[in-house]
Enzyme design. Structure first.
Site, PDB file in Angstrom:
ATOM      1  N   LYS A  55       0.850  -1.181   0.000  1.00  0.00           N
ATOM      2  CA  LYS A  55       0.000   0.000   0.000  1.00  0.00           C
ATOM      3  C   LYS A  55       0.893   1.240   0.000  1.00  0.00           C
ATOM      4  CE  LYS A  55      -4.472   1.106   2.054  1.00  0.00           C
ATOM      5  NZ  LYS A  55      -5.463   0.633   3.058  1.00  0.00           N
ATOM      6  N   GLU A  94     -28.663 -15.063  -1.973  1.00  0.00           N
ATOM      7  CA  GLU A  94     -29.460 -13.936  -2.467  1.00  0.00           C
ATOM      8  C   GLU A  94     -28.605 -12.761  -2.899  1.00  0.00           C
ATOM      9  OE1 GLU A  94     -31.987 -16.501   0.122  1.00  0.00           O
ATOM     10  OE2 GLU A  94     -30.048 -15.494   0.452  1.00  0.00           O
TER      11      GLU A  94
END
Length: 617
Positions: free
Chosen positions: A240, A356
């Site tokens: 990072k 879902e």
């Protein structure tokens, strides 16, 4: 790869870092360090592997690139600048009001397919686009998804891994930027890319580990991803803030501009102005499905039919009329009756199992390619995917959702299966339509309308059979209503939807036996609601009773109150809704216990009329 190409890619990666630093510095906010870690991965992708005509971003044969780690938008917009999709003037508008370059990418800036920023959604959407490529478009384009290692903690990512392997999506490549640091702490696995890879392989993926700053290793990995027979994931170890000592691999630097951007830019070698000519795909056309034609089903008035069955039969008929309609279900198709579509059009039906979130994400991906998806499950279970629905609205997605088994009227299954929050939650979604037909003919007409409506449409269906009151030739449309009873002597208005329409009509009969005339309105469209009809009824009767099989918050009653809010004359409104936690029982027992059956509605009408009479006296 030649030395010159490798050098160009390294320089392009540095440019993407510099531009990411510049963007966040000018905006005063953003995520430059998260962008800097993935810069080399994206540089190699642009220069040699992505096939995307940026001058024609919606061409059907283009590859698709999704930034699942949408907070790395400085990197994404730096890429768009490098390929010439945006100019320097627009580049400078990052995060400004009115700019297409929002804090997290949205489809306002082509070729962005979907909005990202809620982690764990980009890869599931990528599964949907890859499914569209293989099963619907039948085109050879690839789907590339840049993921963050922090979002690997989201369950939706593993739903995507499972479904991609199940469907054999060899055209899907996930690129996981394993930079070790999350927003506040180190990720669970840190730089342990081998454990990540073992997990992915257990799900059936081709997994590759690599140094995400080595352009030669990245080239080898991308080449390997393009020849496999299964989905591929790259776990790239990165740092990072790569290239700037003040932030590289340091905690506490997430989500903020660099303290000294000018020094950082100098450390990265200064501003560059490299451009990339991204390869264009070979021109080809998507597959189209032949359809036999036909007409929507109709039912005789006086018959009794489940609205969930009407949904399935109407959807199957619509699939015979339109080859762009597809259906998805969460492994309850014999309850939602999407099985009717599955039997009629198996090549356009997708079983998403008990997942879902992935079901909604797949539908979002398919609609991004121009298909018309209908997704169904128990209404209660859409709550598990609510964030995906919310993000779909930000994506300007066109989705059609059907939720069955709504309310206490489902009976003995008990409250875990009873949707009692669904109308409130779906009404709150921007631009949505919320529909709750009371009979089969209404359902069929609304399914047809949903297919052409922009935005997110939600159809609530019932487990129980209901009386078909609407004739096939009546006008039923989104935003409409149906008045069952009306006279010039009406003293109270009774409003219902779905299962409570029968109860309001029976209540009107009870009141009529006592000499009290009641107007009865079936509000099958809760959002948008037929305000004109409701206002006229309220002005005529000055007393309104609303009965709904839903919690009192946010459903039909509140929609009616919103419609009547502008009235400048007094109207009494009484909301009858489910106010106590239901249990198992028969539908009749549960409606009675909730106080939304005919007797309770009639009693509420009597009380309102009595109180109004007393006030006048």
């Amino acid at each position: 790869m030649s030395d010159n190409q490798a050098d160009f890619r390294r320089e392009l990666g540095q440019q993407l870092r510099v531009d990411s630093v510049r963007l966040a510095a000018d905006a005063g906010s953003g995520h430059p360090t998260s962008s800097m870690s993935a810069a080399d991965l994206m540089a190699v992708l642009l220069d040699g592997h992505l096939r995307l005509d940026y001058d024609n971003p919606h061409a059907p044969d283009n590859d698709h690139l999704i930034f699942s780690k949408g907070h790395a938008s400085p990197l994404y917009y730096s890429m768009l600048k490098a390929v010439g999709a945006i100019d320097a003037d627009e580049f400078a508008t990052y995060r400004q009001f009115g700019s297409r370059l929002e804090g997290h990418p949205t489809p306002r800036i082509p070729p962005t397919d979907v909005a990202t920023g809620s982690l764990g959604q980009g890869l599931p959407v990528g599964v949907g686009i890859a499914l569209a490529a293989q099963k619907l478009d039948r085109l050879p384009y690839r789907v590339w998804v840049l993921c963050g290692d922090s979002e690997m903690a989201e369950g939706s990512m593993w739903e995507a891994f499972e479904h991609a392997a199940h469907y054999g999506l060899s055209n899907l490549v996930a690129i996981v930027d394993v930079n070790r640091l999350g927003q506040t702490t180190e990720t669970m696995l840190g730089w342990d890319v081998e454990t990540y890879a073992a997990r992915a392989r257990a799900f059936g993926w081709h997994a590759i580990t690599l140094d995400g700053h080595d352009v030669e290793a990245i080239e080898v990995a991308y080449a390997a991803a393009e020849v496999t027979d299964r989905p591929t994931v790259l776990f790239a170890r990165t740092k990072k803030g790569k290239g700037v000592a003040a932030v590289e691999d340091l905690p506490g630097k997430h989500g903020k501009p660099l303290d000294d951007p000018e020094a950082a830019i100098a450390e990265l070698g200064g501003v560059r102005d490299l451009s990339v000519s991204v390869a264009k795909p070979e021109s080809c056309s998507p597959h189209t499905f032949a359809v036999p034609g036909g007409s929507l089903p109709v039912w005789d008035t006086g018959s009794h039919v489940e609205t969930r069955l009407a949904y399935g039969k109407a959807l199957a008929a619509l699939g015979s009329l339109r080859g762009d309609v597809v259906a998805l279900d969460g492994e309850v198709s014999n309850s939602t009756h999407s099985e009717e579509f599955a039997h009629a059009h198996p090549d356009r039906y997708f079983e998403m199992y008990i997942a879902e979130q992935q079901m909604i994400a797949a539908a979002v991906g398919m609609q991004a390619r121009g298909w018309v998806p209908f997704a169904s499950t128990f209404a209660a279970f859409f709550s598990r995917a609510y964030d995906f629905i919310r993000m779909a609205a930000i994506s300007r997605a066109d989705l059609r959702l059907s939720g069955s088994h709504a309310g206490v009227s489902i009976g003995p299954d008990g409250p875990s299966q009873m949707a009692l929050e669904d109308m409130a939650s779906l009404r709150a979604v921007h631009g949505s339509a919320v529909l709750h037909p009371s009979d089969a003919n209404q359902t069929a007409r609304l399914v047809e309308e949903m297919a052409t409506r922009k935005g997110i449409s939600y159809l609530r269906t019932l487990r129980s059979k209901t009386l078909v009151r609407t004739s096939p030739d009546e006008d039923v449309h989104i935003g409409g209503s149906r008045t069952l009873r009306s006279t010039s002597d009406d003293r109270v208005t009774l409003i219902g939807c779905g299962i409570t329409v029968e109860e309001t009509d029976r209540a009107a009969e009870l009141l009529a036996a006592e000499g009290i005339q009641a107007r009865v309105v079936d509000c099958y469209s809760i959002k948008p609601i037929d305000a004109d009809t409701l206002i006229a009824a309220a002005r005529d009767t000055h007393a309104v009773i609303v009965a709904e099989d839903h919690w009192p918050e946010g459903g039909l009653g509140d929609a009616v109150l919103d419609a009547l809010a502008g009235l400048d004359e007094p109207v009494i409104v009484r909301k009858l809704a489910v106010r106590i936690m239901p249990t198992s029982g028969t539908p009749e027992e549960l409606l009675r216990a909730a106080g939304i059956d005919a007797e309770a509605i009639a009693a509420a009408a009597r009380e309102v009329l009595a109180s109004r009479h007393a006030a006048v006296s």
